[in-house]
Design a protein around this motif. Structure first.
Motif, mmCIF file in Angstrom:
data_model
loop_
_atom_site.group_PDB
_atom_site.id
_atom_site.type_symbol
_atom_site.label_atom_id
_atom_site.label_comp_id
_atom_site.label_asym_id
_atom_site.label_seq_id
_atom_site.Cartn_x
_atom_site.Cartn_y
_atom_site.Cartn_z
ATOM 1 N N GLY A 1 28.030 43.147 41.537
ATOM 2 C CA GLY A 1 28.052 42.658 42.918
ATOM 3 C C GLY A 1 28.033 41.148 42.985
ATOM 4 O O GLY A 1 28.731 40.533 43.803
ATOM 5 N N TYR A 2 27.254 40.524 42.118
ATOM 6 C CA TYR A 2 27.186 39.060 42.090
ATOM 7 C C TYR A 2 28.571 38.497 41.767
ATOM 8 O O TYR A 2 29.010 37.522 42.404
ATOM 9 C CB TYR A 2 26.167 38.593 41.048
ATOM 10 N N VAL A 3 29.259 39.112 40.807
ATOM 11 C CA VAL A 3 30.610 38.644 40.451
ATOM 12 C C VAL A 3 31.543 38.797 41.645
ATOM 13 O O VAL A 3 32.331 37.900 41.958
ATOM 14 C CB VAL A 3 31.134 39.408 39.211
ATOM 15 N N VAL A 4 31.446 39.915 42.339
ATOM 16 C CA VAL A 4 32.327 40.167 43.494
ATOM 17 C C VAL A 4 32.088 39.118 44.579
ATOM 18 O O VAL A 4 33.040 38.552 45.131
ATOM 19 C CB VAL A 4 32.103 41.587 44.061
ATOM 20 N N PHE A 5 30.833 38.826 44.891
ATOM 21 C CA PHE A 5 30.529 37.971 46.025
ATOM 22 C C PHE A 5 30.483 36.476 45.702
ATOM 23 O O PHE A 5 30.423 35.662 46.621
ATOM 24 C CB PHE A 5 29.210 38.411 46.664
ATOM 25 N N ASN A 6 30.558 36.120 44.418
ATOM 26 C CA ASN A 6 30.453 34.709 44.051
ATOM 27 C C ASN A 6 31.632 34.202 43.240
ATOM 28 O O ASN A 6 31.537 33.159 42.574
ATOM 29 C CB ASN A 6 29.141 34.483 43.295
ATOM 30 N N ASN A 7 32.729 34.897 43.281
ATOM 31 C CA ASN A 7 33.946 34.434 42.576
ATOM 32 C C ASN A 7 35.144 34.545 43.486
ATOM 33 O O ASN A 7 35.177 35.199 44.458
ATOM 34 C CB ASN A 7 34.167 35.256 41.298
#
Length: 154
Positions: A148-154
């Protein structure tokens, strides 16, 4: 004796699934795409993934050997098959195809399937054994947060 054979069978299937997922991943962890991602600050070092998955698959195989001794049905086989497919395909979707949104859906579904095992198959004989699923559930929650972090921060 049946539980031992089932335990060995599930070890082979589960570790085979991990090996297949690793093969689908290829060299993606060292790829330019992955190394340049904005990853979560709580992303563990690489060795943690191998150690964690080893523990998870041993616990999961032990749980499954009891579950399939007590409740061997087409439905249980179906749910387990879905779990294996989701687990193996996540590496391909995330690392190979770089479809991080779809990977997030995939890992969320896998988390729900393993939680389903924990909640649904907890009759008297499995009431304590279901806790063998906790490492898997905890790790999937962490992995989902990383995805989720990758989805929302890239």
């Amino acid at each position: 004796m049946k539980k031992i054979y089932l335990f060995i069978l599930f070890l082979i299937i589960n570790f085979g699934g991990l090996a297949l997922g690793n093969w689908f991943m290829g060299d993606a962890v060292t790829s330019e795409w992955y190394t340049n991602l904005n990853k979560a600050p709580w992303t563990p070092p690489g060795w943690v993934f191998g150690a964690t998955w080893t523990l998870i698959m041993i616990c999961f195989s032990a749980y499954l050997s009891y579950l399939f001794t007590i409740r061997n049905s087409k439905f249980v086989i179906f749910v387990y098959t879905i779990a294996v497919i989701l687990n193996v395909s996540w590496n391909y979707i995330f690392f190979n195809q770089q479809l991080t949104n779809l990977a997030l859906i995939n890992i969320t579904l896998l988390t729900l399937v393993i939680a389903y095992f924990f909640i649904t198959f907890c009759d008297d004989k499995l009431s304590k054994l279901k806790y063998l699923l906790l490492p898997y559930i905890i790790w999937l929650c962490i992995a989902t947060s990383l995805n989720g972090y990758v989805v929302f921060n890239n």
